[in-house]
Design a protein around this motif. Structure first.
Motif, PDB file in Angstrom:
ATOM      1  N   UNK A 161      -3.518  -1.329  -3.123  1.00 24.83           N
ATOM      2  CA  UNK A 161      -3.962  -1.851  -1.685  1.00 24.83           C
ATOM      3  C   UNK A 161      -3.851  -0.768  -0.787  1.00 24.83           C
ATOM      4  N   UNK A 162      -2.782  -0.133  -0.853  1.00 26.61           N
ATOM      5  CA  UNK A 162      -2.385   0.958   0.198  1.00 26.61           C
ATOM      6  C   UNK A 162      -3.475   1.891   0.177  1.00 26.61           C
ATOM      7  N   UNK A 163      -3.693   2.413  -0.906  1.00 32.35           N
ATOM      8  CA  UNK A 163      -4.825   3.505  -1.314  1.00 32.35           C
ATOM      9  C   UNK A 163      -6.003   3.364  -0.679  1.00 32.35           C
ATOM     10  N   UNK A 164      -6.493   2.023  -1.100  1.00 30.48           N
ATOM     11  CA  UNK A 164      -7.734   1.462  -0.851  1.00 30.48           C
ATOM     12  C   UNK A 164      -7.874   1.265   0.906  1.00 30.48           C
ATOM     13  N   UNK A 165      -6.778   0.880   1.315  1.00 28.16           N
ATOM     14  CA  UNK A 165      -6.777   0.719   2.782  1.00 28.16           C
ATOM     15  C   UNK A 165      -6.855   2.140   3.484  1.00 28.16           C
ATOM     16  N   UNK A 166      -6.210   2.981   2.868  1.00 28.48           N
ATOM     17  CA  UNK A 166      -6.447   4.490   3.276  1.00 28.48           C
ATOM     18  C   UNK A 166      -7.715   5.032   3.139  1.00 28.48           C
ATOM     19  N   UNK A 167      -8.446   4.687   1.945  1.00 28.79           N
ATOM     20  CA  UNK A 167      -9.653   5.353   1.824  1.00 28.79           C
ATOM     21  C   UNK A 167     -10.737   4.510   2.869  1.00 28.79           C
ATOM     22  N   UNK A 168     -10.563   3.429   2.975  1.00 24.04           N
ATOM     23  CA  UNK A 168     -11.285   2.592   4.182  1.00 24.04           C
ATOM     24  C   UNK A 168     -11.010   3.324   5.495  1.00 24.04           C
ATOM     25  N   UNK A 169      -9.938   3.543   5.892  1.00 25.18           N
ATOM     26  CA  UNK A 169      -9.690   4.070   7.270  1.00 25.18           C
ATOM     27  C   UNK A 169     -10.084   5.351   7.289  1.00 25.18           C
ATOM     28  N   UNK A 170     -10.072   6.286   6.331  1.00 21.71           N
ATOM     29  CA  UNK A 170     -10.773   7.493   6.307  1.00 21.71           C
ATOM     30  C   UNK A 170     -12.322   7.406   6.293  1.00 21.71           C
ATOM     31  N   UNK A 206      -9.065  -0.459  -9.601  1.00 23.17           N
ATOM     32  CA  UNK A 206      -8.137   0.760  -9.273  1.00 23.17           C
ATOM     33  C   UNK A 206      -6.766   0.774  -9.875  1.00 23.17           C
ATOM     34  N   UNK A 207      -6.215  -0.159  -9.931  1.00 22.22           N
ATOM     35  CA  UNK A 207      -4.843  -0.427 -10.495  1.00 22.22           C
ATOM     36  C   UNK A 207      -5.042   0.039 -11.936  1.00 22.22           C
ATOM     37  N   UNK A 208      -6.147  -0.224 -12.667  1.00 25.82           N
ATOM     38  CA  UNK A 208      -6.277   0.086 -14.014  1.00 25.82           C
ATOM     39  C   UNK A 208      -6.830   1.661 -14.077  1.00 25.82           C
ATOM     40  N   UNK A 209      -7.549   2.234 -13.458  1.00 31.22           N
ATOM     41  CA  UNK A 209      -7.979   3.650 -13.335  1.00 31.22           C
ATOM     42  C   UNK A 209      -6.805   4.416 -12.894  1.00 31.22           C
ATOM     43  N   UNK A 210      -6.132   3.998 -12.070  1.00 29.78           N
ATOM     44  CA  UNK A 210      -4.809   4.776 -11.553  1.00 29.78           C
ATOM     45  C   UNK A 210      -3.278   4.594 -11.876  1.00 29.78           C
ATOM     46  N   UNK A 211      -3.299   3.731 -12.621  1.00 27.12           N
ATOM     47  CA  UNK A 211      -1.953   3.239 -13.303  1.00 27.12           C
ATOM     48  C   UNK A 211      -1.045   2.881 -12.440  1.00 27.12           C
ATOM     49  N   UNK A 212      -1.299   2.214 -11.337  1.00 29.30           N
ATOM     50  CA  UNK A 212      -0.402   2.050 -10.050  1.00 29.30           C
ATOM     51  C   UNK A 212      -0.081   0.404  -9.950  1.00 29.30           C
TER      52      UNK A 212
END
Length: 64
Positions: free
Chosen positions: A32-41, A20-26
């Motif tokens: 981690x925050x984005x992946x948790x959000x996608x899991x919550x959604x 995810x870090x490589x794809x998003x450049x973050x």
């Protein structure tokens, strides 16, 4: 970047924090925050253990 990650996870049968870090450049914390959000959604499901063994797969549709 989240849509891109979900497409990647679908095509690759999963995505890790590092991918995810490589794809998003973050940063690691943003990933981690984005992946948790996608899991919550309900778009991704967390699989594996903790730390480096954690990955995320596209969530299965829940039966009605």
């Amino acid at each position: 970047r989240q849509k891109k990650a979900v497409r990647f996870a679908k095509a690759a049968s999963g995505i890790s924090n590092a991918q995810y870090r490589e794809i998003g450049g973050v940063s690691e914390s943003t990933a981690l925050r984005d992946l948790k959000e996608l899991t919550t959604l309900g778009m991704l499901e967390r699989v594996g253990g903790t730390g480096r063994t954690t990955s995320y797969v596209v969530a299965r549709a829940k039966p009605s």
